[in-house]
Write an enzyme that holds these catalytic residues in place. Structure first.
Site, PDB file in Angstrom:
ATOM      1  N   PRO A 298       7.893  -6.015  -2.407  1.00 13.81           N
ATOM      2  CA  PRO A 298       8.303  -7.004  -3.610  1.00 13.81           C
ATOM      3  C   PRO A 298       6.980  -7.017  -4.548  1.00 13.81           C
ATOM      4  O   PRO A 298       6.143  -7.085  -4.213  1.00 13.81           O
ATOM      5  CB  PRO A 298       8.058  -8.313  -2.600  1.00 13.81           C
ATOM      6  CG  PRO A 298       7.511  -8.009  -1.277  1.00 13.81           C
ATOM      7  CD  PRO A 298       7.864  -6.624  -1.173  1.00 13.81           C
ATOM      8  N   GLU A 299       7.599  -6.707  -5.673  1.00 13.03           N
ATOM      9  CA  GLU A 299       6.864  -6.539  -6.846  1.00 13.03           C
ATOM     10  C   GLU A 299       7.194  -7.790  -7.841  1.00 13.03           C
ATOM     11  O   GLU A 299       7.986  -8.693  -7.203  1.00 13.03           O
ATOM     12  CB  GLU A 299       6.891  -5.378  -7.744  1.00 13.03           C
ATOM     13  CG  GLU A 299       6.861  -4.246  -6.830  1.00 13.03           C
ATOM     14  CD  GLU A 299       6.576  -2.985  -7.749  1.00 13.03           C
ATOM     15  OE1 GLU A 299       6.394  -2.818  -8.735  1.00 13.03           O
ATOM     16  OE2 GLU A 299       7.090  -1.781  -6.892  1.00 13.03           O
TER      17      GLU A 299
ATOM     18  N   HIS B  42       8.981 -11.955  14.240  1.00 12.91           N
ATOM     19  CA  HIS B  42       8.068 -11.548  13.180  1.00 12.91           C
ATOM     20  C   HIS B  42       7.583 -12.931  12.395  1.00 12.91           C
ATOM     21  O   HIS B  42       6.993 -12.488  11.188  1.00 12.91           O
ATOM     22  CB  HIS B  42       8.303 -10.508  12.357  1.00 12.91           C
ATOM     23  CG  HIS B  42       8.642  -9.227  13.010  1.00 12.91           C
ATOM     24  ND1 HIS B  42       7.819  -8.816  13.988  1.00 12.91           N
ATOM     25  CD2 HIS B  42       9.794  -8.631  13.613  1.00 12.91           C
ATOM     26  CE1 HIS B  42       8.407  -7.779  14.701  1.00 12.91           C
ATOM     27  NE2 HIS B  42       9.752  -7.587  14.402  1.00 12.91           N
TER      28      HIS B  42
ATOM     29  N   ARG C  36       4.525  -6.450   9.268  1.00 13.82           N
ATOM     30  CA  ARG C  36       3.344  -5.739   9.272  1.00 13.82           C
ATOM     31  C   ARG C  36       2.215  -6.641   8.812  1.00 13.82           C
ATOM     32  O   ARG C  36       0.942  -5.972   8.643  1.00 13.82           O
ATOM     33  CB  ARG C  36       3.457  -4.581   8.236  1.00 13.82           C
ATOM     34  CG  ARG C  36       4.724  -3.565   8.429  1.00 13.82           C
ATOM     35  CD  ARG C  36       4.810  -2.435   7.691  1.00 13.82           C
ATOM     36  NE  ARG C  36       6.065  -1.880   7.980  1.00 13.82           N
ATOM     37  CZ  ARG C  36       6.430  -0.901   6.842  1.00 13.82           C
ATOM     38  NH1 ARG C  36       5.937  -0.423   6.045  1.00 13.82           N
ATOM     39  NH2 ARG C  36       7.953  -0.550   7.132  1.00 13.82           N
TER      40      ARG C  36
ATOM     41  N   ARG D 127     -11.246   2.463 -22.051  1.00 13.69           N
ATOM     42  CA  ARG D 127     -12.206   2.175 -21.484  1.00 13.69           C
ATOM     43  C   ARG D 127     -12.970   2.824 -20.097  1.00 13.69           C
ATOM     44  O   ARG D 127     -13.943   2.853 -19.935  1.00 13.69           O
ATOM     45  CB  ARG D 127     -12.897   0.656 -21.192  1.00 13.69           C
ATOM     46  CG  ARG D 127     -14.179   0.224 -21.647  1.00 13.69           C
ATOM     47  CD  ARG D 127     -14.240  -1.294 -21.997  1.00 13.69           C
ATOM     48  NE  ARG D 127     -13.964  -2.192 -20.858  1.00 13.69           N
ATOM     49  CZ  ARG D 127     -13.442  -3.148 -20.869  1.00 13.69           C
ATOM     50  NH1 ARG D 127     -13.256  -4.023 -22.218  1.00 13.69           N
ATOM     51  NH2 ARG D 127     -12.844  -3.880 -19.825  1.00 13.69           N
TER      52      ARG D 127
END
Length: 300
Positions: free
Chosen positions: A17-18, A119, A138, A181
């Site tokens: 998931p982003e 889980h 996880r 930078r």
DNA sequence: CCTGGTGCCTGGGTGC
DNA sequence: TGCACCCAGGCACCAG
């Protein structure tokens, strides 16, 4: 009860998931959770579980479901909440529930009588007889209750999170100046969350391809930085529009899949033809991440 | 401060 | 069919 949503996997993500996936989950959860009181909380006692402060959620009302980068943020109101003006006249510093799905996190709304999943790491029993279950095989996800806006020391990444890419806070000139930078590979800069929030491995590769920038570039001049800024916004906006990327069984409330998979130009397409120039896409490891790019149209 | 490297975690895939 | 790897990757942490 709300039978249309009960028992439905809100986000059984195989895709990591982003921002677009988390935003899609947020949009599904917001109408279900807003105004609900947390009756009881259970959490995983595992020593490596990234969990803190959850005992404070009991009795709190979820005021809204927001998002910053890949974090879900839920401001909470205490039992006697009456507008947030304390005796001092200042706004009370309420609590805030912070969730991060990590790699494999998924949120479901289930009937509270349903047994704890194999889980399941956190369960919030709600006052409507349902449970918000945080499933995370996880254990890379996070669940914390903090004083609203106080992200140190528990959630340092959130404390230094960069601007929201789809908001005006994501300023192109500032992005270009920050990129100029330092000398780390540009993909590493995209992933580290300080330059811009919410970009992970998939959308980093997609954005770099779209902007024609080699992921290992250590010097990105102003014009290319501006192109990358636009690419990040375009890619994320399109993915949000399609409710994220589904590789397997990520499902929306109505059973549909995230529909961005067919839009991917490079991620998962190593060895296939570049859709822009027909060269063969190459897969390398960069910043410890699988990275796919076009060696022909993305030059250092 | 900046950068790169390692570990955390476990389901699923691969090769023998 | 079983077993021993090994990979996926967001983020914390550490060393130089």
């Amino acid at each position: 009860m709300r039978p249309a949503v009960d028992q439905v996997a809100l986000a059984t993500l195989r895709t990591v998931p982003e921002l677009p996936e988390v935003e899609s989950v947020r949009r599904q959860l917001a109408p279900e959770l807003t105004g609900r009181r947390v009756v009881e909380v259970w959490w995983d006692p595992h020593p490596h579980a990234r969990i803190s402060g959850l005992e404070q959620a009991a009795g709190q009302v979820i005021r809204s479901v927001g998002r910053r980068g890949k974090f879900l943020l839920c401001p909470l109101d205490g039992p006697g909440f009456a507008g947030g003006i304390g005796a001092s006249g200042a706004r009370d510093a309420g609590l805030e529930l912070v969730l991060h799905l990590g790699m494999t996190g998924a949120l479901r709304l289930v009937d509270a009588t349903e047994p704890t999943g194999a889980h399941e790491r956190v369960g919030f029993d709600l006052d409507d007889g349902r449970r918000l279950a945080f499933n995370d095989p996880r254990r890379f996800g996070r669940a914390s209750v903090v004083v609203a806006g106080r992200y140190l020391p528990d959630i340092p990444t959130l404390a230094v999170l960069g601007p929201e890419p789809l908001s005006p806070d994501f300023d192109p000139e500032r992005f270009a100046a920050q990129l100029a930078r330092t000398r780390a590979p540009v993909k590493a800069r995209l992933l580290d969350q300080r330059l811009v929030a919410g970009v992970g491995n998939i959308y980093a590769d997609e954005s770099l391809w779209r902007a024609r920038i080699h992921p290992a570039s250590r010097r990105v001049g102003r014009s290319r930085a501006l192109a990358l800024h636009a690419a990040v916004r375009d890619v994320l906006a399109a993915a949000v529009e399609r409710e994220g990327t589904t590789f397997r069984d990520y499902q929306l409330v109505n059973g549909a899949s995230g529909r961005y998979l067919s839009e991917l130009d490079v991620y998962g397409r190593g060895g296939l033809e570049c859709r822009r120039c027909t060269a063969t896409l190459r897969r390398i490891v960069l910043a410890q991440r699988g990275t796919t790019y076009c060696p022909s149209c993305q030059r250092i």
